[in-house]
Design a protein around this motif. Structure first.
Motif, PDB file in Angstrom:
ATOM      1  N   LEU A 181       0.828  -1.208   0.000  1.00 17.30           N
ATOM      2  CA  LEU A 181       0.000   0.000   0.000  1.00 17.30           C
ATOM      3  C   LEU A 181       0.864   1.259   0.000  1.00 17.30           C
ATOM      4  CD1 LEU A 181      -2.825   1.249   0.160  1.00 17.30           C
ATOM      5  CD2 LEU A 181      -2.655   1.111   2.659  1.00 17.30           C
ATOM      6  N   SER A 182       1.931   1.245   0.781  1.00 14.88           N
ATOM      7  CA  SER A 182       2.795   2.421   0.829  1.00 14.88           C
ATOM      8  C   SER A 182       3.516   2.623  -0.496  1.00 14.88           C
ATOM      9  CB  SER A 182       3.812   2.293   1.971  1.00 14.88           C
ATOM     10  OG  SER A 182       4.701   1.213   1.751  1.00 14.88           O
ATOM     11  N   LEU A 183       3.890   1.507  -1.160  1.00 16.19           N
ATOM     12  CA  LEU A 183       4.521   1.637  -2.472  1.00 16.19           C
ATOM     13  C   LEU A 183       3.549   2.199  -3.499  1.00 16.19           C
ATOM     14  CD1 LEU A 183       6.774  -1.535  -2.765  1.00 16.19           C
ATOM     15  CD2 LEU A 183       7.474   0.812  -3.247  1.00 16.19           C
ATOM     16  N   LEU A 184       2.307   1.783  -3.413  1.00 17.63           N
ATOM     17  CA  LEU A 184       1.300   2.353  -4.302  1.00 17.63           C
ATOM     18  C   LEU A 184       1.165   3.853  -4.069  1.00 17.63           C
ATOM     19  CD1 LEU A 184      -1.498  -0.388  -4.210  1.00 17.63           C
ATOM     20  CD2 LEU A 184      -0.206   0.351  -6.225  1.00 17.63           C
ATOM     21  N   THR A 185       1.322   4.250  -2.816  1.00 17.44           N
ATOM     22  CA  THR A 185       1.197   5.672  -2.470  1.00 17.44           C
ATOM     23  C   THR A 185       2.423   6.463  -2.914  1.00 17.44           C
ATOM     24  OG1 THR A 185      -0.153   5.045  -0.551  1.00 17.44           O
ATOM     25  CG2 THR A 185       0.759   7.269  -0.570  1.00 17.44           C
ATOM     26  N   VAL A 186       3.554   5.921  -2.687  1.00 19.18           N
ATOM     27  CA  VAL A 186       4.785   6.659  -2.983  1.00 19.18           C
ATOM     28  C   VAL A 186       5.189   6.555  -4.453  1.00 19.18           C
ATOM     29  CG1 VAL A 186       7.222   6.874  -2.417  1.00 19.18           C
ATOM     30  CG2 VAL A 186       5.577   6.335  -0.626  1.00 19.18           C
ATOM     31  N   LEU A 187       5.338   5.292  -4.929  1.00 17.57           N
ATOM     32  CA  LEU A 187       5.724   5.030  -6.314  1.00 17.57           C
ATOM     33  C   LEU A 187       6.898   5.911  -6.780  1.00 17.57           C
ATOM     34  CD1 LEU A 187       2.515   4.284  -8.416  1.00 17.57           C
ATOM     35  CD2 LEU A 187       4.358   2.771  -7.774  1.00 17.57           C
ATOM     36  N   CYS A 188       7.993   5.753  -6.108  1.00 19.55           N
ATOM     37  CA  CYS A 188       9.187   6.482  -6.524  1.00 19.55           C
ATOM     38  C   CYS A 188      10.422   5.680  -6.145  1.00 19.55           C
ATOM     39  CB  CYS A 188       9.241   7.869  -5.908  1.00 19.55           C
ATOM     40  SG  CYS A 188       9.123   7.861  -4.137  1.00 19.55           S
ATOM     41  N   LEU A 189      11.473   5.863  -6.880  1.00 22.80           N
ATOM     42  CA  LEU A 189      12.701   5.106  -6.636  1.00 22.80           C
ATOM     43  C   LEU A 189      13.789   6.000  -6.096  1.00 22.80           C
ATOM     44  CD1 LEU A 189      14.375   2.445  -7.057  1.00 22.80           C
ATOM     45  CD2 LEU A 189      15.158   3.510  -9.156  1.00 22.80           C
TER      46      LEU A 189
ATOM     47  N   LEU B 221       1.720 -15.012  -2.275  1.00 22.13           N
ATOM     48  CA  LEU B 221       1.404 -13.807  -3.042  1.00 22.13           C
ATOM     49  C   LEU B 221       0.155 -13.091  -2.538  1.00 22.13           C
ATOM     50  CD1 LEU B 221       2.099 -14.948  -6.724  1.00 22.13           C
ATOM     51  CD2 LEU B 221       3.621 -13.741  -5.145  1.00 22.13           C
ATOM     52  N   LYS B 222      -0.538 -13.685  -1.596  1.00 23.55           N
ATOM     53  CA  LYS B 222      -1.756 -13.054  -1.086  1.00 23.55           C
ATOM     54  C   LYS B 222      -1.418 -11.666  -0.540  1.00 23.55           C
ATOM     55  CE  LYS B 222      -3.633 -14.412   2.780  1.00 23.55           C
ATOM     56  NZ  LYS B 222      -4.375 -15.168   3.824  1.00 23.55           N
ATOM     57  N   PRO B 223      -2.032 -10.618  -1.079  1.00 20.60           N
ATOM     58  CA  PRO B 223      -1.627  -9.259  -0.705  1.00 20.60           C
ATOM     59  C   PRO B 223      -2.114  -8.813   0.661  1.00 20.60           C
ATOM     60  CG  PRO B 223      -3.406  -9.179  -2.289  1.00 20.60           C
ATOM     61  CD  PRO B 223      -3.034 -10.629  -2.154  1.00 20.60           C
ATOM     62  N   TRP B 224      -2.997  -9.551   1.272  1.00 17.81           N
ATOM     63  CA  TRP B 224      -3.501  -9.161   2.579  1.00 17.81           C
ATOM     64  C   TRP B 224      -3.140 -10.238   3.604  1.00 17.81           C
ATOM     65  CZ3 TRP B 224      -6.467 -10.743  -1.515  1.00 17.81           C
ATOM     66  CH2 TRP B 224      -7.118 -11.958  -1.378  1.00 17.81           C
ATOM     67  N   GLY B 225      -3.106  -9.851   4.850  1.00 13.42           N
ATOM     68  CA  GLY B 225      -2.802 -10.787   5.927  1.00 13.42           C
ATOM     69  C   GLY B 225      -3.943 -10.845   6.915  1.00 13.42           C
ATOM     70  N   HIS B 226      -3.654 -11.457   8.064  1.00 21.91           N
ATOM     71  CA  HIS B 226      -4.677 -11.532   9.095  1.00 21.91           C
ATOM     72  C   HIS B 226      -4.615 -10.282   9.964  1.00 21.91           C
ATOM     73  CE1 HIS B 226      -1.057 -12.826  11.227  1.00 21.91           C
ATOM     74  NE2 HIS B 226      -1.671 -12.460  12.341  1.00 21.91           N
ATOM     75  N   ILE B 227      -5.719  -9.937  10.580  1.00 21.70           N
ATOM     76  CA  ILE B 227      -5.763  -8.798  11.491  1.00 21.70           C
ATOM     77  C   ILE B 227      -5.430  -9.292  12.889  1.00 21.70           C
ATOM     78  CG2 ILE B 227      -7.190  -6.988  12.492  1.00 21.70           C
ATOM     79  CD1 ILE B 227      -8.843  -6.978   9.956  1.00 21.70           C
ATOM     80  N   ASN B 228      -4.423  -8.700  13.501  1.00 22.21           N
ATOM     81  CA  ASN B 228      -4.022  -9.075  14.853  1.00 22.21           C
ATOM     82  C   ASN B 228      -4.786  -8.197  15.848  1.00 22.21           C
ATOM     83  OD1 ASN B 228      -2.777  -9.690  17.280  1.00 22.21           O
ATOM     84  ND2 ASN B 228      -0.742  -9.852  16.381  1.00 22.21           N
ATOM     85  N   TYR B 229      -5.833  -8.759  16.421  1.00 21.85           N
ATOM     86  CA  TYR B 229      -6.690  -7.985  17.312  1.00 21.85           C
ATOM     87  C   TYR B 229      -6.038  -7.723  18.668  1.00 21.85           C
ATOM     88  CZ  TYR B 229     -10.362  -8.906  13.907  1.00 21.85           C
ATOM     89  OH  TYR B 229     -11.099  -8.968  12.750  1.00 21.85           O
ATOM     90  N   GLU B 230      -4.943  -8.411  18.956  1.00 16.95           N
ATOM     91  CA  GLU B 230      -4.274  -8.210  20.237  1.00 16.95           C
ATOM     92  C   GLU B 230      -3.323  -7.018  20.226  1.00 16.95           C
ATOM     93  OE1 GLU B 230      -2.363 -11.816  21.308  1.00 16.95           O
ATOM     94  OE2 GLU B 230      -4.216 -12.952  21.527  1.00 16.95           O
TER      95      GLU B 230
END
Length: 522
Positions: free
Chosen positions: A141-149, A247-256
């Protein structure tokens, strides 16, 4: 890129049958004091057991293949370079901004200073987010936001030469965008989720006493156990995830994970001595190298007696390259020294054992500031600028490699070094690990260093024009850097006493009480 992906798929298939790393290393009662004595069957580096201890699970990041670890390391490094390039590259455009937007050069420098400050405050949101939602989705997500090298501190170099081709300064940002898009693709295919719950090592046999002559001499006794420590036994080792599953782009939500408490708790880490030292070391060196040099050199070098063209102002980046290049041979020096002293200490690692290699850098960095400041004040040969910057960057890869890398490694070693990973390389060097409660500390470090560097660059040009380069850079900045560097002596000779006292303090108890998931690795 396609061949690399195919190679990754091939290695992924082989990982299912590869040897799992084992270790009996364990931490003592004092954070930062670790028993690295190798037992029969242990995997070792420098002849010592690996710490943190990997789990008996091929999905543990510490068990991944070297190819995967190196790819993740390279991608994360490029992302760091990318971000710094986007931040520092425009520094060669300060005079152009001032002319085009009808503002002063000092006001134009704010286009670098204020993003630098935002760089730090962004961690108040992003770090808790990656703990809560996983590292992989936040990275993408941050790379999508920044997109710069970024090409690191060489950003000003190619930014300046874009002007030579007759292009607008806006082209620099288009190039950043294009390379950022390529990096996003690499990250999608190679950066697997590193969030992993690793069971705490448990003893497999009753503990027995172990002679501790070295600690008795130092007056700091530590209880050791010869019992082998290993991850909790599990006869059914889980299978390695397939390449497609990773390759799954999302993970689990850690509620703790307490999202807001993670950010709030970060500010308490400024009371931890080794963390504060990391913050000041990073902030001062970034303020000098990234801001002070990049602000003053482009303005100074275009004036008589130098009269360089605006397109050549980015050449100061060559001095960074020289300084960093000369520091590369010293990269393993800290680990090698620590390993040598650990062997002499009967396999017991103390966090301070790596610090001795920083002694030369303690003085070379401040000397570089004197060279740069006097060169600017007296209009000496332009080589003086390059020599000064190279010295600070050798003494900034060596007071910015040594004072960047090794102060951070020391901080990681000293305070709750536990089962987790930063660079996902299991080595006896604790710099490869980040403690379970590292997230608030990373927030504190990132926010603090950017705030300090912002302060050192704020209205710098007006200050220099008023009091002179010799007073500001060769005088004030040199004194500040030298005082910070000399803190090395305090930690070398009193570091363990500081660690021991702090581990029993109310603040350490507060930190432990607010860790919701002590076995979580980051």
């Amino acid at each position: 890129m396609a061949s690399n992906i195919a190679h990754g798929l091939h290695l992924d298939a082989n990982e299912r049958h590869r040897h799992l790393v084992h270790s009996h290393a364990h931490e003592g009662d004092i954070p930062g004091t670790v028993n690295l004595q190798a037992k029969e069957g242990d995997d070792t580096a420098y002849g010592q057991a690996l710490f943190p201890v990997p789990a008996e699970d091929p999905n543990d990041p510490l068990q991944w293949s070297n190819f995967k670890k190196i790819m993740i390391l390279v991608i994360c490094s490029l992302y760091s370079f990318l971000s710094n390039s986007a931040l520092l590259g425009p520094s060669v455009y300060i005079a152009i901004y001032a002319e085009e937007f009808k503002i002063t050069a000092e006001a134009a420098s704010g286009l670098v200073s204020y993003p630098n400050l935002a760089y730090g405050f962004g961690s108040l949101v992003l770090v808790p987010a990656y703990l809560k939602f996983g590292r992989r989705p936040i990275l993408l997500l941050s790379l999508l936001t920044v997109l710069c090298l970024c090409l690191g501190s060489t950003g000003p170099l190619y930014a300046g030469y874009m002007l030579a081709g007759g292009y607008s300064w806006r082209l620099f940002f288009y190039v950043e965008f294009a390379f950022g898009a390529a990096l996003l693709v690499l990250a999608f295919f190679f950066v697997e989720e590193t969030d992993y719950k690793r069971s705490r090592p448990v003893p497999q046999s009753p503990p027995s006493s172990h002679p501790d002559s070295d600690n008795e001499k130092s007056g700091t006794a530590m209880k050791h156990s010869e019992a082998a420590l290993s991850p909790a036994a599990d006869e059914n080792v889980p299978p390695r995830k397939s390449f497609i599953q990773t390759l799954k782009p999302w993970g689990h939500i850690n509620y703790e994970v307490p999202f807001f408490m993670t950010s709030i708790r970060a500010f308490s880490y400024y009371l931890v001595p080794c963390v504060l030292w990391v913050v000041t070391s990073y902030g001062i060196n970034i303020g000098l190298g990234a801001l002070a040099f990049n602000y003053t050199f482009p303005l100074k070098i275009v004036e008589p007696p130098y009269s360089w063209s605006q397109t050549n102002t980015g050449l100061i980046a060559i001095a960074y390259i020289i300084g960093y290049g000369l520091a590369i041979p010293f990269m393993p020096s800290s680990d090698r020294l620590a390993a040598y002293l650990t062997r002499k200490n009967n396999g017991i690692r103390e966090a301070e054992m790596r610090l001795g290699v920083m002694l030369p850098a303690m003085l070379i960095g401040p000397a570089g500031l004197i060279v740069y400041g006097l060169t600017a004040q007296r209009d000496l040969h332009w080589v003086g600028y390059f020599a000064g910057v190279a010295m600070v960057d050798w003494g900034a890869w060596v007071t910015a490699y040594f004072y960047f890398s090794f102060t951070l490694a020391y901080s990681v070693d000293s305070y709750n070094a536990n089962l987790s990973e930063m660079l996902v390389f299991p080595t006896p060097s604790l710099s490869a690990s980040i403690p379970t409660d590292h997230a608030p500390r990373l927030i504190a470090m990132n926010l603090g260093k950017q705030a300090i560097s912002f302060g050192m660059g704020f209205e710098l040009l007006d200050w220099v024009l008023k009091d002179g380069y010799a007073t500001v850079i060769a005088g004030v900045f040199t004194a500040v850097l030298l005082v910070n560097n000399m803190a090395l002596l305090i930690f070398m000779f009193a570091g363990k006493r500081i660690r021991t006292s702090f581990s029993r303090s109310w603040l350490a108890r507060l930190h432990r009480s607010t860790i919701k998931d002590p076995n979580q690795t980051h």
